[in-house]
Write a protein that holds these residues in place. Structure first.
Motif, mmCIF file in Angstrom:
data_model
loop_
_atom_site.group_PDB
_atom_site.id
_atom_site.type_symbol
_atom_site.label_atom_id
_atom_site.label_comp_id
_atom_site.label_asym_id
_atom_site.label_seq_id
_atom_site.Cartn_x
_atom_site.Cartn_y
_atom_site.Cartn_z
ATOM 1 N N ARG A 193 26.297 4.517 -3.868
ATOM 2 C CA ARG A 193 25.721 4.702 -2.523
ATOM 3 C C ARG A 193 24.212 4.946 -2.609
ATOM 4 N NH1 ARG A 193 29.390 2.065 -2.246
ATOM 5 N NH2 ARG A 193 31.240 2.185 -0.947
ATOM 6 N N SER A 194 23.567 4.118 -1.645
ATOM 7 C CA SER A 194 21.950 4.192 -1.639
ATOM 8 C C SER A 194 21.881 4.682 -0.102
ATOM 9 C CB SER A 194 21.417 2.915 -1.861
ATOM 10 O OG SER A 194 20.003 2.932 -1.659
ATOM 11 N N ASP A 195 20.832 5.344 0.068
ATOM 12 C CA ASP A 195 20.358 5.727 1.648
ATOM 13 C C ASP A 195 19.427 4.640 2.152
ATOM 14 O OD1 ASP A 195 18.214 5.941 -0.180
ATOM 15 O OD2 ASP A 195 17.346 7.573 0.784
ATOM 16 N N LEU A 212 13.362 -2.751 5.999
ATOM 17 C CA LEU A 212 13.658 -2.090 4.861
ATOM 18 C C LEU A 212 12.402 -1.095 4.418
ATOM 19 C CD1 LEU A 212 15.550 -2.259 2.523
ATOM 20 C CD2 LEU A 212 14.179 -4.198 1.428
ATOM 21 N N LEU A 213 11.113 -1.327 4.809
ATOM 22 C CA LEU A 213 9.994 -0.678 4.496
ATOM 23 C C LEU A 213 10.210 0.904 5.398
ATOM 24 C CD1 LEU A 213 7.221 0.155 3.574
ATOM 25 C CD2 LEU A 213 6.251 -1.245 5.493
ATOM 26 N N PHE A 214 10.428 0.596 6.450
ATOM 27 C CA PHE A 214 10.860 1.819 7.368
ATOM 28 C C PHE A 214 12.008 2.946 6.590
ATOM 29 C CE2 PHE A 214 13.280 4.150 10.744
ATOM 30 C CZ PHE A 214 12.167 4.813 11.267
ATOM 31 N N GLY A 215 12.931 2.186 6.008
ATOM 32 C CA GLY A 215 13.743 2.910 4.931
ATOM 33 C C GLY A 215 13.285 3.657 4.030
ATOM 34 N N MET A 272 10.232 4.506 3.686
ATOM 35 C CA MET A 272 9.351 5.484 4.324
ATOM 36 C C MET A 272 10.303 6.709 4.685
ATOM 37 S SD MET A 272 6.920 3.505 6.759
ATOM 38 C CE MET A 272 5.475 2.865 6.181
ATOM 39 N N GLN A 273 11.323 6.674 5.123
ATOM 40 C CA GLN A 273 12.235 7.839 5.656
ATOM 41 C C GLN A 273 12.683 8.626 4.180
ATOM 42 O OE1 GLN A 273 11.558 8.112 8.832
ATOM 43 N NE2 GLN A 273 13.653 8.787 9.084
ATOM 44 N N ALA A 290 0.628 -1.114 0.029
ATOM 45 C CA ALA A 290 -0.064 0.063 -0.137
ATOM 46 C C ALA A 290 0.811 1.137 0.113
ATOM 47 C CB ALA A 290 -0.768 0.065 1.109
ATOM 48 N N PHE A 291 2.003 1.209 0.775
ATOM 49 C CA PHE A 291 2.756 2.358 0.788
ATOM 50 C C PHE A 291 3.550 2.825 -0.551
ATOM 51 C CE2 PHE A 291 6.955 4.450 1.474
ATOM 52 C CZ PHE A 291 6.568 5.727 2.160
#
Length: 237
Positions: free
Chosen positions: A171-173, A222-225, A227-228, A50-51
């Motif tokens: 590089r990736s955040d 990973l979902l939290f990342g 979202m950030q 959904a996100f």
């Protein structure tokens, strides 16, 4: 078993794999905690899908959708397996997990190497993952089970992904969150191995049930990342 044996001899599924220490029934459901502990996969999968649908518009959007669909389906594949553990039901568990494994590799390729290659590899990776499960189950039915292709599909991402991150010039955040995902998965495998030992500490939940929870924390991280990342992108300067 030596490396030479692994390279030359089929690796059959150990029948003892289906024997879990906690077989308690609750609400008429056998192996209740091993079944119910898959709920976090469904929650993370639905939330993630959904996100992505609402907030993610980058070129890897399809891979992210597939990844969270795989996490969601794992709840049902694993839950079905634990209702009556055998090789046939285990195939559904493993098939759903390969969707998560292979789409995760495609996401990392897109984040660190090439978006174009990520798009090109997604379907072939998913096909290889599914083929490894069907091959294993077919060989089991022939009486000479061979887990080696599936083992490669399951464990190679845990080697390949860190290598890509370490040796890529990009590089990736999401790097720290990918690291945490791998760490949670490694912890889940340890809990799985010490199924009985964990259960002996208090007798509340077994190592295998906790394995499901820890494995679901990986994609949750990973979902939290993700979202950030979205929050930062949407914050006005």
């Amino acid at each position: 078993m030596s490396i030479a044996d692994l390279l030359t001899n089929p690796l059959a599924q150990d029948p003892a794999y289906h024997l879990f220490v906690d077989g308690r029934m609750f609400l008429g459901i056998p192996n209740f905690w091993n079944v119910a502990s898959n709920l976090p996969f469904a929650i993370v999968g639905m939330w993630g899908f959904a996100f992505v649908r609402r907030h993610v518009n980058d070129p890897l959007r399809i891979a992210w959708h597939v990844f969270f669909v795989g996490i969601f389906l794992t709840a049902f594949g694993s839950g079905y397996y634990h209702l009556h553990p055998d090789n046939d039901s285990l195939a559904w568990d493993r098939l759903t997990m390969t969707i998560g494994f292979m789409s995760f590799v495609a996401i990392v390729v897109g984040e660190y190497l090439s978006v174009d290659w990520s798009k090109r590899l997604l379907l072939p990776l998913l096909a290889v993952g599914a083929a490894s499960v069907f091959y294993w189950l077919h060989t089991e039915h022939l009486g000479a089970g061979d887990l080696r292709p599936y083992a490669l599909v399951q464990f190679m991402p845990m080697i390949l992904v860190p290598a890509i991150i370490l040796f890529s010039s990009n590089r990736s955040d999401l790097g720290p969150y990918i690291g945490w995902m791998i760490a949670f998965y490694a912890a889940a495998k340890v809990l799985e191995y010490f199924d009985a030992g964990v259960f002996s500490i208090g007798g509340l939940m077994s190592g295998h049930a906790l394995k499901h929870v820890f494995a679901a924390l990986g994609p949750a991280t990973l979902l939290f990342g993700l979202m950030q990342r979205t929050r930062v992108a949407e914050t006005p300067e």
